[in-house]
Write an enzyme that holds these catalytic residues in place. Structure first.
Site, PDB file in Angstrom:
ATOM      1  N   ASP A 121       1.821   1.195   7.900  1.00 24.78           N
ATOM      2  CA  ASP A 121       0.680   0.497   7.293  1.00 24.78           C
ATOM      3  C   ASP A 121       1.121  -0.559   6.289  1.00 24.78           C
ATOM      4  O   ASP A 121       0.913  -0.434   5.085  1.00 24.78           O
ATOM      5  CB  ASP A 121      -0.282   1.496   6.640  1.00 24.78           C
ATOM      6  CG  ASP A 121      -1.103   2.253   7.670  1.00 24.78           C
ATOM      7  OD1 ASP A 121      -1.019   1.905   8.863  1.00 24.78           O
ATOM      8  OD2 ASP A 121      -1.816   3.185   7.297  1.00 24.78           O
TER       9      ASP A 121
ATOM     10  N   ASP B  24       0.878  -1.177   0.000  1.00 23.96           N
ATOM     11  CA  ASP B  24       0.000   0.000   0.000  1.00 23.96           C
ATOM     12  C   ASP B  24       0.909   1.219   0.000  1.00 23.96           C
ATOM     13  O   ASP B  24       0.981   1.970   0.969  1.00 23.96           O
ATOM     14  CB  ASP B  24      -0.925   0.006   1.211  1.00 23.96           C
ATOM     15  CG  ASP B  24      -1.945   1.140   1.161  1.00 23.96           C
ATOM     16  OD1 ASP B  24      -1.922   1.914   0.185  1.00 23.96           O
ATOM     17  OD2 ASP B  24      -2.765   1.251   2.088  1.00 23.96           O
TER      18      ASP B  24
ATOM     19  N   ASN C 150       1.634   6.739   3.511  1.00 22.89           N
ATOM     20  CA  ASN C 150       2.343   5.700   4.260  1.00 22.89           C
ATOM     21  C   ASN C 150       3.856   5.841   4.236  1.00 22.89           C
ATOM     22  O   ASN C 150       4.575   4.972   4.728  1.00 22.89           O
ATOM     23  CB  ASN C 150       1.921   4.325   3.741  1.00 22.89           C
ATOM     24  CG  ASN C 150       0.464   4.046   4.038  1.00 22.89           C
ATOM     25  OD1 ASN C 150      -0.084   4.581   4.988  1.00 22.89           O
ATOM     26  ND2 ASN C 150      -0.168   3.230   3.220  1.00 22.89           N
TER      27      ASN C 150
END
Length: 262
Positions: free
Chosen positions: A206, A187, A192
């Site tokens: 994350d 992701d 992030n």
């Protein structure tokens, strides 16, 4: 928690949710600051030097999966170190040490997108180079993802939303050859990546989907997310900083796969 597409960020800052009892027990009287509330009910709180995440029972959020991946990845690259994790009847929780830096979509870096884009690209290159593929026990390859796909484009970004699902699925099940197998973030959207006050990459957060896959699975989405967070025009700088020429075929394929989920 960023388990859903960052096209429409599912998290919101909150202060009107009752703190779960297990979070109070973990805090032991330390001040708690609410940070994120996920659309599926996940909660993230900050307390001095730490973050604690909570996934309610039945939410389906892969917090246990993230804890396992962080425990493995923290040996090789700057990610939150898991201090403790567990569950009770209310859900699963994870306590991690705070990393230095701010999200790449913090107001400071939205005002300086050039620095943010460079840090995102540099950090992703470092993650791909530092995580050992041969030792990684987690998969994020095409077959793994297709097996878990809901086959739904109703919430996809354009132009994917208008593609008939049978056409999209035919494209998804005919992937391009793997360019280079790496351990992907899973992701790699802009929020992030963390940047220090000097504007340099300081870590990633994350990582619930972390696993081995073609590097373009990350590159396609990381470059796409720049448009959502900073506006158009930043992809050339991203690819130049990472040190790779754009691959239109693989970019198109992995963006479609992203929208097909998970």
């Amino acid at each position: 928690m960023a388990e859903l597409s960052a096209v429409q960020p599912p998290e919101t800052v909150f202060d009107d949710v009752e703190v779960p009892a297990v979070i109070h027990r973990i805090a032991r009287g330390r001040p708690l600051r609410p940070v994120w509330r996920n659309a599926l009910g996940g909660l993230t709180y900050e307390m001095p030097g730490f973050f604690v995440k909570f996934a309610p029972e039945g939410s389906g959020l892969p917090l246990r999966q993230e804890a396992e991946r962080l425990a493995w990845a923290s040996r090789f690259t700057p990610v939150p170190r898991v201090v403790d994790a567990g569950e009770d009847a209310s859900g699963f929780w994870m306590l991690t040490e705070a990393l230095p830096g701010r999200s790449a979509v913090d107001a400071r870096w939205r005002a300086n997108p050039e620095k943010a884009v460079q840090a995102i690209a540099y950090g992703l290159r470092q993650l791909h180079e530092n995580l050992p593929v041969d030792e990684c026990p987690f998969d994020w390859g095409v077959e793994y993802r297709l097996e878990r796909s809901p086959r739904d484009l109703s919430h996809a970004d354009e132009p994917h939303r208008s593609i008939p699902i049978d056409v999209a699925w035919a494209r998804a099940t005919d992937p391009p050859p793997v360019d280079q197998l790496v351990v992907c973030h899973g992701d790699a959207c802009s929020p992030n990546t963390l940047l220090g006050d000097d504007g340099e990459w300081s870590g990633h957060v994350d990582l619930a989907a972390l696993g081995t896959a073609d590097r373009w699975a990350d590159l396609a989405v990381a470059s796409w997310a720049l448009n959502w967070n900073y506006g158009p025009g930043w992809e050339p700088l991203f690819f130049t900083t990472y040190g790779i020429e754009p691959d239109p075929e693989r970019i198109a394929y992995y963006r479609l796969l992203w929208d097909l989920g998970p």
